[in-house]
Design an enzyme around this catalytic site. Structure first.
Site, PDB file in Angstrom:
ATOM      1  N   LYS A   1      31.125 -17.356  89.545  1.00 60.32           N
ATOM      2  CA  LYS A   1      30.284 -16.979  90.688  1.00 60.32           C
ATOM      3  C   LYS A   1      28.851 -17.522  90.575  1.00 60.32           C
ATOM      4  CE  LYS A   1      32.677 -12.900  92.325  1.00 60.32           C
ATOM      5  NZ  LYS A   1      32.692 -11.464  92.554  1.00 60.32           N
TER       6      LYS A   1
ATOM      7  N   THR B   1      35.650 -16.352  92.029  1.00 54.92           N
ATOM      8  CA  THR B   1      35.597 -15.127  91.236  1.00 54.92           C
ATOM      9  C   THR B   1      35.226 -15.458  89.798  1.00 54.92           C
ATOM     10  OG1 THR B   1      36.730 -13.058  90.737  1.00 54.92           O
ATOM     11  CG2 THR B   1      38.086 -15.046  90.695  1.00 54.92           C
TER      12      THR B   1
ATOM     13  N   TYR C   1      39.853  -1.985  91.695  1.00 58.14           N
ATOM     14  CA  TYR C   1      40.829  -1.474  92.680  1.00 58.14           C
ATOM     15  C   TYR C   1      42.243  -1.425  92.110  1.00 58.14           C
ATOM     16  CZ  TYR C   1      41.258  -6.500  93.206  1.00 58.14           C
ATOM     17  OH  TYR C   1      41.403  -7.841  92.941  1.00 58.14           O
TER      18      TYR C   1
ATOM     19  N   GLY D   1      26.712  -2.261  84.221  1.00 61.32           N
ATOM     20  CA  GLY D   1      27.056  -3.685  84.128  1.00 61.32           C
ATOM     21  C   GLY D   1      26.074  -4.532  84.912  1.00 61.32           C
TER      22      GLY D   1
HETATM   23  P1  NAP Z   1      31.428 -10.057  85.301  1.00 61.33           P
HETATM   24  O1  NAP Z   1      30.535 -11.036  85.982  1.00 61.33           O
HETATM   25  O2  NAP Z   1      32.315 -10.498  84.217  1.00 61.33           O
HETATM   26  O3  NAP Z   1      30.446  -8.885  84.808  1.00 61.33           O
HETATM   27  C1  NAP Z   1      30.870  -7.678  84.317  1.00 61.33           C
HETATM   28  C2  NAP Z   1      29.738  -6.988  83.558  1.00 61.33           C
HETATM   29  O4  NAP Z   1      30.331  -5.883  82.903  1.00 61.33           O
HETATM   30  C3  NAP Z   1      29.119  -7.854  82.476  1.00 61.33           C
HETATM   31  O5  NAP Z   1      28.041  -8.574  82.969  1.00 61.33           O
HETATM   32  C4  NAP Z   1      28.723  -6.824  81.425  1.00 61.33           C
HETATM   33  O6  NAP Z   1      27.409  -6.334  81.682  1.00 61.33           O
HETATM   34  C5  NAP Z   1      29.687  -5.663  81.655  1.00 61.33           C
HETATM   35  N1  NAP Z   1      30.723  -5.650  80.598  1.00 61.33           N
HETATM   36  C6  NAP Z   1      31.629  -6.604  80.307  1.00 61.33           C
HETATM   37  N2  NAP Z   1      32.385  -6.230  79.253  1.00 61.33           N
HETATM   38  C7  NAP Z   1      31.927  -5.009  78.883  1.00 61.33           C
HETATM   39  C8  NAP Z   1      32.281  -4.094  77.857  1.00 61.33           C
HETATM   40  N3  NAP Z   1      33.266  -4.384  76.975  1.00 61.33           N
HETATM   41  N4  NAP Z   1      31.593  -2.926  77.771  1.00 61.33           N
HETATM   42  C9  NAP Z   1      30.599  -2.632  78.639  1.00 61.33           C
HETATM   43  N5  NAP Z   1      30.216  -3.470  79.625  1.00 61.33           N
HETATM   44  C10 NAP Z   1      30.870  -4.628  79.747  1.00 61.33           C
HETATM   45  O7  NAP Z   1      32.393  -9.358  86.354  1.00 61.33           O
HETATM   46  P2  NAP Z   1      32.104  -9.052  87.879  1.00 61.33           P
HETATM   47  O8  NAP Z   1      32.562 -10.184  88.710  1.00 61.33           O
HETATM   48  O9  NAP Z   1      30.701  -8.564  88.019  1.00 61.33           O
HETATM   49  O10 NAP Z   1      33.141  -7.860  88.146  1.00 61.33           O
HETATM   50  C11 NAP Z   1      32.981  -6.593  87.543  1.00 61.33           C
HETATM   51  C12 NAP Z   1      34.131  -5.688  87.991  1.00 61.33           C
HETATM   52  O11 NAP Z   1      34.054  -5.493  89.410  1.00 61.33           O
HETATM   53  C13 NAP Z   1      35.507  -6.301  87.721  1.00 61.33           C
HETATM   54  O12 NAP Z   1      36.382  -5.292  87.305  1.00 61.33           O
HETATM   55  C14 NAP Z   1      35.931  -6.837  89.075  1.00 61.33           C
HETATM   56  O13 NAP Z   1      37.331  -6.856  89.247  1.00 61.33           O
HETATM   57  C15 NAP Z   1      35.285  -5.833  90.017  1.00 61.33           C
HETATM   58  N6  NAP Z   1      34.992  -6.412  91.337  1.00 61.33           N
HETATM   59  C16 NAP Z   1      35.550  -5.826  92.416  1.00 61.33           C
HETATM   60  C17 NAP Z   1      35.299  -6.341  93.658  1.00 61.33           C
HETATM   61  C18 NAP Z   1      35.924  -5.681  94.858  1.00 61.33           C
HETATM   62  O14 NAP Z   1      35.987  -6.313  95.910  1.00 61.33           O
HETATM   63  N7  NAP Z   1      36.353  -4.462  94.748  1.00 61.33           N
HETATM   64  C19 NAP Z   1      34.461  -7.456  93.833  1.00 61.33           C
HETATM   65  C20 NAP Z   1      33.892  -8.025  92.691  1.00 61.33           C
HETATM   66  C21 NAP Z   1      34.180  -7.500  91.441  1.00 61.33           C
HETATM   67  P3  NAP Z   1      26.341  -6.156  80.476  1.00 61.33           P
HETATM   68  O15 NAP Z   1      26.496  -7.392  79.640  1.00 61.33           O
HETATM   69  O16 NAP Z   1      25.062  -6.070  81.206  1.00 61.33           O
HETATM   70  O17 NAP Z   1      26.675  -4.903  79.752  1.00 61.33           O
END
Ligand code: NAP
Length: 261
Positions: A66, A62, A207, A126
């Protein structure tokens, strides 16, 4: 000897994955342990080595690893290669492989909630690891996908990228919320305002909490619970090399586990 699995990430105390996998192990009488490995980047290669030496059967990955984990792996599945992110590692034919079950979890979530995306205008909020899996899944399902980001730039995966300033919500059929905004402890935060979301459908990948601010403000919102459950089931199927059926009973049980913890 029990099968050793786990989750590799940073600041992952919040994760419900150990409880989900424990519940599956109890249900199917499997002798497995699933631990949280809260590690520094410098330790990543040693976890790959544990899989190579069969000290670990495999692990989920995670944030923030990743993408970083890819350079340590022997190979990626075609799906993980297309997405450019890995959320599961296992050994196959002597090689340590990276795959992506977030993709399957997301498609499973859409199916479960009867959300049809073919020819729909779908906007992903995002551009992180989860957004990439959703982008490939939505493209495979025939959606027209746009990524909304704080910093639009050319990206090898994403075709259309726009800034939040250029977002016209009237053009959108479905939002996928793939930022961490709205998760604990800042649960009243939302990446879009109430005005922008109130007439729209949204899938929030978060979630916990179960109902985020953006889901509350939307016309029709669902959370990421089903994605979490299905990616976990798909992960076990890969580690055990045996398909685990997605039954109503299993889903109900895992939902209770997530909600009660
Ligand atoms: P990540 O790699 O950290 O990416 C999150 C993205 O959100 C960043 O690339 C950024 O995009 C944007 N972001 C971050 N901080 C921000 C802010 N302050 N304001 C606006 N945009 C912001 O995280 P991830 O692994 O993709 O996960 C994203 C979310 O999905 C998390 O909450 C995670 O828990 C959830 N998730 C859930 C599942 C599930 O099974 N339900 C699976 C995976 C992830 P930009 O830089 O392009 O704006």
């Amino acid at each position: 000897m029990s099968i050793k699995l786990g989750l590799v990430g940073k600041n992952i105390k919040y994760s419900k994955s150990p409880q989900i996998h424990q519940a599956m192990n109890n249900m199917y009488n499997l002798d497995m342990t699933y631990e949280l490995f809260d590690i520094e980047e410098a330790e990543l290669s040693s976890y790959i080595q544990r899989v190579r030496e069969n000290r670990l059967k495999g692990f989920n990955v995670t944030t923030p690893y990743k993408e970083k984990v890819i350079s340590f792996l022997d190979d990626l599945t075609p799906k993980a290669k297309r997405i450019g992110a890995v959320n599961i590692v296992y050994k196959s034919h002597g090689k340590v492989i990276g795959d992506n079950t977030d993709y399957d979890g997301f498609i499973g979530l859409l199916k479960y909630h009867n959300i049809h995306v073919t020819n729909q205008e779908v906007y992903i909020l995002g551009s992180g690891g989860a957004a990439k899996a959703c982008y490939v899944a939505l493209s495979d399902l025939g959606a027209h996908v746009t990524v909304v980001t704080r910093n639009p730039k050319k990206h090898p995966l994403f075709g259309n990228m726009i800034s939040y300033d250029n977002l016209d919500e009237n053009k959108v059929d479905l939002f996928i919320q793939a930022t961490p905004i709205g998760t604990y402890p800042n649960i009243s935060d939302s990446v879009l305002s109430k005005d922008q979301i109130e007439n729209h459908r949204v899938v929030d990948l978060i979630y916990a909490p179960e109902i985020t601010q953006i889901v509350k403000n939307s016309k029709l919102g669902v959370n990421g619970q089903m994605m979490l459950i299905i990616q976990a089931i798909e992960s076990e199927s890969l580690w055990l090399n045996k398909k685990t059926a997605l039954t109503e009973n299993l889903i109900k049980h895992l939902k209770e586990v997530i909600q009660n913890e």
